[in-house]
Design an enzyme around this catalytic site. Structure first.
Site, PDB file in Angstrom:
ATOM      1  N   HIS A 245     -11.424 -32.119  41.680  1.00 21.88           N
ATOM      2  CA  HIS A 245     -10.364 -30.509  42.099  1.00 21.88           C
ATOM      3  C   HIS A 245      -9.669 -30.492  43.341  1.00 21.88           C
ATOM      4  O   HIS A 245      -9.896 -30.487  43.862  1.00 21.88           O
ATOM      5  CB  HIS A 245     -11.529 -29.440  41.151  1.00 21.88           C
ATOM      6  CG  HIS A 245     -12.496 -29.130  42.275  1.00 21.88           C
ATOM      7  ND1 HIS A 245     -11.403 -27.732  43.328  1.00 21.88           N
ATOM      8  CD2 HIS A 245     -13.570 -29.122  42.942  1.00 21.88           C
ATOM      9  CE1 HIS A 245     -13.022 -27.500  44.096  1.00 21.88           C
ATOM     10  NE2 HIS A 245     -14.200 -28.400  43.797  1.00 21.88           N
TER      11      HIS A 245
ATOM     12  N   ASP B   8     -15.298 -30.425  49.732  1.00 26.78           N
ATOM     13  CA  ASP B   8     -15.344 -29.998  48.263  1.00 26.78           C
ATOM     14  C   ASP B   8     -13.811 -29.248  48.201  1.00 26.78           C
ATOM     15  O   ASP B   8     -13.148 -28.367  48.877  1.00 26.78           O
ATOM     16  CB  ASP B   8     -16.148 -29.115  48.738  1.00 26.78           C
ATOM     17  CG  ASP B   8     -16.502 -28.290  46.791  1.00 26.78           C
ATOM     18  OD1 ASP B   8     -16.232 -28.647  46.254  1.00 26.78           O
ATOM     19  OD2 ASP B   8     -17.276 -27.577  47.462  1.00 26.78           O
TER      20      ASP B   8
ATOM     21  N   GLU C 239     -10.998 -24.476  40.197  1.00 29.76           N
ATOM     22  CA  GLU C 239     -12.572 -25.009  39.932  1.00 29.76           C
ATOM     23  C   GLU C 239     -14.131 -23.964  40.289  1.00 29.76           C
ATOM     24  O   GLU C 239     -14.781 -23.608  39.630  1.00 29.76           O
ATOM     25  CB  GLU C 239     -12.763 -26.497  40.429  1.00 29.76           C
ATOM     26  CG  GLU C 239     -14.805 -26.791  40.117  1.00 29.76           C
ATOM     27  CD  GLU C 239     -15.723 -26.506  40.680  1.00 29.76           C
ATOM     28  OE1 GLU C 239     -16.621 -26.491  40.305  1.00 29.76           O
ATOM     29  OE2 GLU C 239     -15.159 -25.980  41.862  1.00 29.76           O
ATOM     30  N   GLU C 240     -12.975 -23.571  41.595  1.00 28.64           N
ATOM     31  CA  GLU C 240     -14.270 -22.556  42.678  1.00 28.64           C
ATOM     32  C   GLU C 240     -13.916 -21.676  42.286  1.00 28.64           C
ATOM     33  O   GLU C 240     -15.087 -20.699  42.097  1.00 28.64           O
ATOM     34  CB  GLU C 240     -13.368 -22.387  44.049  1.00 28.64           C
ATOM     35  CG  GLU C 240     -13.659 -23.900  45.160  1.00 28.64           C
ATOM     36  CD  GLU C 240     -14.771 -24.543  45.219  1.00 28.64           C
ATOM     37  OE1 GLU C 240     -16.477 -23.915  44.388  1.00 28.64           O
ATOM     38  OE2 GLU C 240     -14.772 -25.843  45.489  1.00 28.64           O
TER      39      GLU C 240
ATOM     40  N   ASP D 294     -17.658 -34.636  41.998  1.00 25.61           N
ATOM     41  CA  ASP D 294     -17.249 -33.233  42.928  1.00 25.61           C
ATOM     42  C   ASP D 294     -18.385 -32.836  43.981  1.00 25.61           C
ATOM     43  O   ASP D 294     -18.990 -31.840  43.831  1.00 25.61           O
ATOM     44  CB  ASP D 294     -17.158 -31.982  42.592  1.00 25.61           C
ATOM     45  CG  ASP D 294     -16.520 -30.288  42.725  1.00 25.61           C
ATOM     46  OD1 ASP D 294     -16.630 -30.283  43.986  1.00 25.61           O
ATOM     47  OD2 ASP D 294     -17.210 -29.800  42.385  1.00 25.61           O
TER      48      ASP D 294
ATOM     49  N   HIS E  14     -18.178 -25.260  51.187  1.00 22.45           N
ATOM     50  CA  HIS E  14     -18.255 -23.568  51.432  1.00 22.45           C
ATOM     51  C   HIS E  14     -17.899 -23.362  52.905  1.00 22.45           C
ATOM     52  O   HIS E  14     -18.421 -22.100  52.652  1.00 22.45           O
ATOM     53  CB  HIS E  14     -18.741 -22.604  50.485  1.00 22.45           C
ATOM     54  CG  HIS E  14     -18.886 -23.504  48.830  1.00 22.45           C
ATOM     55  ND1 HIS E  14     -18.769 -22.484  48.119  1.00 22.45           N
ATOM     56  CD2 HIS E  14     -17.662 -24.643  48.306  1.00 22.45           C
ATOM     57  CE1 HIS E  14     -18.684 -22.850  46.249  1.00 22.45           C
ATOM     58  NE2 HIS E  14     -17.531 -24.406  47.089  1.00 22.45           N
TER      59      HIS E  14
END
Length: 542
Positions: A360, A372, A406-407, A434, A504
């Protein structure tokens, strides 16, 4: 990366690999498994050529350098942001210039949320400024903030037992980290559960396997500028490279006391003259998506550091009264226009059949979104580039998809699935990277026992880079729709402890990645996708 189930068990051979008996149920094929093994073994030279090009040849470090150029240029790419759409347009042009086929954008409507200014200050039992990151889709506080006493709990069960104490308070979750899939429920559902018992807000201990310390510049107004040289201690030496003090600058990084471990301690010298900075040994929380529930009041919610959650838990156990002032300027906006980005190498014999490789392109608004999931997106692009550079064209179409949003729970992928689900029978394998692009441990796979046996044979081709294992539970937010429809699915598995240390957070930068490890990850991705796409038959389903 969202909502992944990590269950790793040993691979059990349920089939005799040399029995000569057909492995397909219902007499789907007359080929014996021995014949399939021989077919796969015949790809040995091709696999070696891919590995040599990716790991030792002119393509080495290419995926890392391509990714660095994008994230250094664009930065983080949150859903609904201009930076995400700029990245999509850049990638569209990159894929065209790379000579890939059928490059196009598929429109998607995606959520748009912005965190705004945010702060949390402990007022009692002492003054302490806390690092926070609002959670995706959270509402904000009133402009004056929320000032309330804290209730610390370690589980939803404890919250229910102490429900009468929660009304009018800020609930702090200090849940232990078990693994991501188990612990992430507190981030996703924490606000809803706190709101049900009358809480005004919730603060969740970051869902992370490791807490990152680094030099931190906290904004505050000082009476006079810092004079001369400032010595900054930090807990992760590489992070010192990111220190900035207004007009000041970093001049050196020194003293890695434990370079062999992640628990590094270092110092940096900063020359500064800034009137709006205070230095502290900073902590970095981890953000992510959270979900509200119909019929339950919406309350502001954010993640705090592991250290602050544990400190408040200790304070509460001593009977201290804890009071926090929370301010969050988070806002939700109408859905924005975006795109899934698609490119292909069209199949030579069965062009309607597809092997899908993906990652993503969106990220959270902290760090660079390099790990990520910039890494996963770019090794997926690299897989097609390697195959194209070698002049290979598989029998089936190799399709690259760079997902958007995606998140936010796989929004772009779900809309792709709705658009293409009529062709579900033509998808041989769906792949998503991912979980980082560190040195791979192997491949996670979900599918029939027969398909697993085939994938195990394919992975033997990667013996030159010592990545041959096949684990259970291949999945990803973006490919789960297809897996649930019966399509075999695969995901790359590597160092999850390291991955969730940066996940994140502000630590998700190019510094977290290693170009040589990305080379190996790209080689694995290219070999598996090419061989499965070029075999005479699709992977069998249950």
């Amino acid at each position: 990366m969202e909502f992944l189930l990590f269950t790793f068990v040993g691979v059990v051979h349920l089939l005799s690999l040399s029995s000569g008996k057909p492995i397909y149920k219902n007499d789907i094929s007359r080929r014996t498994f021995q014949e399939i093994k021989e077919e796969i073994a015949s790809y040995g030279d091709v696999a070696k050529a891919i590995i040599d090009l990716a790991v030792y040849g002119k393509a080495q470090n290419r995926s890392y350098e391509r990714l660095a150029l994008l994230v250094d240029t664009v930065g983080p790419r949150p859903s609904g942001s201009r930076s995400l759409e700029k990245a999509i347009q850049i990638m569209y042009q990159n894929l065209r210039e790379d000579g890939l086929e059928n490059v196009h954008l598929e429109p998607v409507k995606i959520p748009h949320w912005e965190r705004g200014e945010e702060s949390a200050v402990m007022l009692e039992p002492r003054i302490h400024r806390m690092a926070i990151l609002g959670l995706g889709s959270s509402i904000g506080t009133p402009p004056e903030g929320i000032t309330a006493e804290v209730l610390v709990v370690t589980s939803f069960e404890e919250l229910q037992r102490r429900a009468p104490e929660a009304r009018g308070k800020i609930v702090v979750y200090n849940q232990p980290y078990v693994n991501y899939s188990t612990t992430v429920q507190y981030r996703v559902q924490g606000a809803v559960e706190a709101a049900k018992v009358g809480a005004l807000a919730s603060l969740i201990r970051s869902v992370a396997s490791f807490s990152i310390y680094r030099a931190n510049v906290e904004k505050c107004v000082l009476e006079e500028p810092f004079p001369g040289e400032i010595r900054v201690s930090c807990g992760f030496a590489e992070a010192c490279m990111e220190v900035s003090l207004g007009g000041g600058h970093l001049i050196s990084e020194v003293e890695d006391r434990k370079p062999s471990t992640m628990h590094q301690f270092g110092v940096a010298h900063v020359i500064g003259g800034c009137a709006r900075a205070a230095l502290a040994a900073g902590q970095r929380p981890h953000t992510g998506i959270q979900e509200y529930q119909d019929g339950v009041p919406k309350i502001p919610t954010a993640c705090i550091t592991v250290e602050d959650a544990e400190m408040m838990s200790r304070m509460a156990s001593r009977g201290n009264r804890i009071v926090i002032q929370l301010k969050m300027g988070a806002k939700n906006y109408p859905d924005a226009d975006s795109f899934n980005t698609v490119a292909e190498i069209i199949g030579s014999k069965y062009p309607e059949q597809v092997v899908l490789v993906s990652g993503h392109l969106d990220s959270w608004d902290v760090g660079q979104g390099a790990m990520d999931d910039g890494g996963g997106a770019f090794i997926s692009w690299e897989a097609l580039s390697l195959i194209k550079d070698l002049g290979l064209r598989p029998k089936r179409t190799l399709r690259l998809v760079l997902w958007t949003a995606e998140e936010q729970g796989g929004v772009g992928a779900f809309q792709y699935y709705l658009l293409h689900q009529a062709n579900v029978s033509n998808y041989s394998l769906v792949m998503e990277s991912d979980l980082g692009t560190f040195l791979p441990s192997g491949l996670q796979f979900t599918g029939s026992d027969e398909a697993r046996a085939i994938v195990e044979e394919v992975m033997r081709l990667l013996q030159p880079v010592n990545v041959t294992r096949v684990f259970r539970a291949g999945e990803g937010t973006d490919i789960n729709f297809w897996i649930q429809a019966g399509v075999p699915g695969a995901s790359l598995l590597d160092d999850l402890y390291r991955y969730f240390s940066f996940h994140h957070s502000d630590g998700d930068t190019m510094t977290a990645l290693d170009p040589k490890q990305m080379n190996v990850a790209a080689a694995v991705w290219a070999v598996v996708s090419y061989v499965i796409a070029d075999m005479e038959e699709m992977l069998p389903r249950s």
